[in-house]
Design an enzyme around this catalytic site. Structure first.
Site, short mmCIF file in Angstrom:
data_model
loop_
_atom_site.label_atom_id
_atom_site.label_comp_id
_atom_site.label_asym_id
_atom_site.label_seq_id
_atom_site.Cartn_x
_atom_site.Cartn_y
_atom_site.Cartn_z
N LYS A 188 24.33 80.16 81.84
CA LYS A 188 23.12 79.85 81.05
C LYS A 188 23.53 78.97 79.89
O LYS A 188 24.66 79.07 79.39
CB LYS A 188 22.52 81.15 80.51
CG LYS A 188 21.06 81.04 80.21
CD LYS A 188 20.22 81.17 81.45
CE LYS A 188 18.76 80.99 81.20
NZ LYS A 188 17.99 81.14 82.45
P1 NAD Z 1 7.84 78.15 79.14
O1 NAD Z 1 8.49 77.78 77.86
O2 NAD Z 1 7.27 77.07 80.00
O3 NAD Z 1 6.66 79.21 78.85
C1 NAD Z 1 6.81 80.37 78.10
C2 NAD Z 1 5.42 80.88 77.74
O4 NAD Z 1 5.51 82.17 77.14
C3 NAD Z 1 4.65 80.01 76.75
O5 NAD Z 1 3.30 79.89 77.19
C4 NAD Z 1 4.68 80.81 75.45
O6 NAD Z 1 3.57 80.56 74.61
C5 NAD Z 1 4.63 82.21 76.03
N1 NAD Z 1 5.03 83.28 75.12
C6 NAD Z 1 6.07 83.33 74.26
N2 NAD Z 1 6.05 84.52 73.61
C7 NAD Z 1 5.01 85.22 74.09
C8 NAD Z 1 4.47 86.51 73.83
N3 NAD Z 1 5.03 87.34 72.94
N4 NAD Z 1 3.36 86.91 74.51
C9 NAD Z 1 2.78 86.09 75.41
N5 NAD Z 1 3.25 84.87 75.70
C10 NAD Z 1 4.34 84.44 75.04
O7 NAD Z 1 8.92 79.02 79.95
P2 NAD Z 1 8.97 79.29 81.53
O8 NAD Z 1 9.88 78.29 82.13
O9 NAD Z 1 7.60 79.46 82.04
O10 NAD Z 1 9.76 80.68 81.57
C11 NAD Z 1 9.09 81.92 81.37
C12 NAD Z 1 10.03 83.07 81.75
O11 NAD Z 1 10.42 82.92 83.12
C13 NAD Z 1 11.34 83.15 80.96
O12 NAD Z 1 11.73 84.49 80.80
C14 NAD Z 1 12.32 82.45 81.86
O13 NAD Z 1 13.66 82.82 81.61
C15 NAD Z 1 11.84 82.93 83.20
N6 NAD Z 1 12.27 82.10 84.32
C16 NAD Z 1 11.95 80.78 84.35
C17 NAD Z 1 12.37 80.01 85.44
C18 NAD Z 1 11.98 78.55 85.57
O14 NAD Z 1 12.22 77.99 86.64
N7 NAD Z 1 11.37 77.93 84.57
C19 NAD Z 1 13.14 80.60 86.46
C20 NAD Z 1 13.44 81.96 86.40
C21 NAD Z 1 12.99 82.70 85.31
#
Ligand code: NAD
Length: 443
Positions: A123
């Site tokens: 990471k």
């Molecule tokens: P992103 O930055 O696109 O979106 C994150 C979202 O969460 C935003 O809308 C933000 O406003 C919201 N958020 C933050 N704090 C919050 C809270 N307390 N309550 C409600 N909403 C809140 O990120 P992403 O890429 O969508 O990733 C989201 C999750 O999925 C993370 O945990 C990430 O590690 C995991 N993930 C992402 C991927 C990927 O391919 N992008 C793959 C595996 C896991």
């Protein structure tokens, strides 16, 4: 050790642990289980599997728009070299530290093992608040961070991807920087995944995490593993987080499975509507109408706190924001029958215990959100072979891998009478131990 013994170990710990402590706790339980029920594991092997093999902290300056210079701290943790390259996303987030990066890297190792991908976990990230920075500042920060990680990244060493706060644009800048410093590398585009399609990005990568989660959920329903569910049609869903993963899962479940998306939240708050929301319209509101860049205020609906929506009536709850969101306090009031963990580490140790007691069907992160790294793997394969697969091919291969991963975790859970999270850990660790003994220790 059975599920009830493992729950007894967890119940001795009465406070909420942080993400790294929780990963270590679950790892400890799984190691103990594998050692007594599957195969003996030497103490040295446990340490080898537990600790990251490389960590990097880089402090670097960035020119801000007002002419000032600000210092930022970037991180990389490479957890396991069972296989190389290591794989894992880059996160931009305030409060990011080496502990959280290390926990996320550990999680990636386990996820790749569950999904049967030939990668170690890693990471990266920068402690910054992208919402408070201009596009130009973020571009300069990304280019400088890319320079700092050149020491480690490459098609066969560490292949980063998007995560919270980063996307195609950051991956394009990282690719360009890598290529500038490595003009002779034949497969430079395979040094980073989640790139824009023009630079070798795979079709379907942006939606992959959500799509993979939907396939896991679909398979669980198809196999009759979720009580009271014969189909996903009309199932009421609450999604926490409305970024890449949150929007795509809401949209996918709404359009392709006929689910009712009753609740959506982001960092500023939440909306809830029993008749269902159209995620595309909510996104258009957030992007074009809302002055706060938020879902709150959509269609005149009551403004809820982000946490409040988690305990509103629904069948399926999908955390898709960040870690440590479902605490013991929240878990007591959750009404959902199923939790699909698309965020990494969203559920605390106390919440886990409560949800297990309440028989909520939990699809753990290292299984449920493996779709992202799986399509990153497809992108890496395409880049190395100079190919570009059709979206239908990507979806078909992803479906096969996600349903296989689900079935393997269920088989482990049923064979040893474990809950799904511990089963996923046991599956991952059994595979890891086999690899260590087969590969041997250098020199
Ligand atoms: P992103 O930055 O696109 O979106 C994150 C979202 O969460 C935003 O809308 C933000 O406003 C919201 N958020 C933050 N704090 C919050 C809270 N307390 N309550 C409600 N909403 C809140 O990120 P992403 O890429 O969508 O990733 C989201 C999750 O999925 C993370 O945990 C990430 O590690 C995991 N993930 C992402 C991927 C990927 O391919 N992008 C793959 C595996 C896991």
């Amino acid at each position: 050790m059975t599920a009830s013994t493992s729950s007894a170990i967890a119940s001795e710990i009465k406070e909420e642990l942080n993400f790294l402590e929780r990963t270590n706790l679950e790892f400890g339980k799984a190691i103990q289980f594998v050692n007594s029920e599957v195969r003996p594991i030497g103490k040295g092997v446990v340490k080898f599997l537990e600790q990251p093999f490389r960590q990097l902290i880089a402090r670097f300056p960035v020119h801000m728009d007002d002419g000032s210079i600000e210092m930022f701290t970037g991180y990389v943790a490479q957890h396991s070299r069972l296989y190389e390259p290591t794989k894992g996303g880059i996160r931009y987030s305030p409060g990011l530290d080496l502990d959280s990066i290390t926990a996320l890297a550990f999680d990636m190792t386990l996820k790749c093992l569950v999904a049967d991908l030939p990668y170690g976990g890693s990471k990266g990230g920068v402690c910054c608040d992208p919402k408070k920075m201009s596009r130009a500042e973020l571009d300069r920060l990304t280019r400088r961070y890319a320079y700092e990680i050149l020491l480690i990244m490459g098609p066969d060493s560490w292949v980063p991807a998007p995560d919270v706060g980063t996307g195609q644009r950051e991956m394009a800048i990282i690719y360009d920087t890598y290529k500038m410093f490595n003009p002779q590398t034949p497969y430079a585009s395979a040094a980073v995944t989640g790139k824009p399609p023009n630079l070798g990005g795979s079709k379907g990568r942006r939606e992959a995490t959500a799509l993979g989660g939907a396939y896991v959920l679909e398979e669980a329903v198809k196999q009759g593993h979720i009580q009271g569910f014969s189909s996903l049609k009309e199932a009421a869903v609450v999604v926490q987080g409305f970024g890449n993963v949150g929007y795509n899962i809401a949209n996918n479940l709404h359009k392709d499975y006929g689910c009712r998306i009753v609740g959506i939240s982001d960092s500023k708050g939440a909306v809830y509507c029993d008749e269902g929301l159209d995620p595309t319209e909510v996104l258009a509101y957030k992007k074009k109408v809302s002055t706060e860049n938020s879902v709150v205020g959509y269609d005149g609906l009551e403004r809820l706190g982000a946490e409040q929506v988690l305990t509103r009536p629904c069948d399926i709850l999908i955390p898709a924001a960040k870690e440590t969101q479902i605490s013991g306090k929240v878990a007591k009031d959750i009404e959902a029958e199923v939790i699909l963990e698309l965020a990494n580490g969203p559920t605390t140790n106390l919440a886990d215990e409560i949800l297990t007691d309440r028989k909520v069907y939990l699809l753990p992160d290292i299984l449920a959100n493996a779709g992202g790294v799986t399509v990153s793997y497809f992108e890496w394969l395409q880049n190395k072979a100079g190919e570009s697969w059709e979206l239908s091919q990507v979806k078909e291969k992803l479906h096969k891998r996600m349903t296989n991963a689900y079935r393997n975790v269920v088989e482990t859970a049923e064979t040893y009478n474990l809950d799904m999270r511990l089963a996923a850990f046991v599956l991952a660790i059994s595979r890891a131990v086999d690899i260590v003994y087969e590969r041997g220790i250098f020199p």
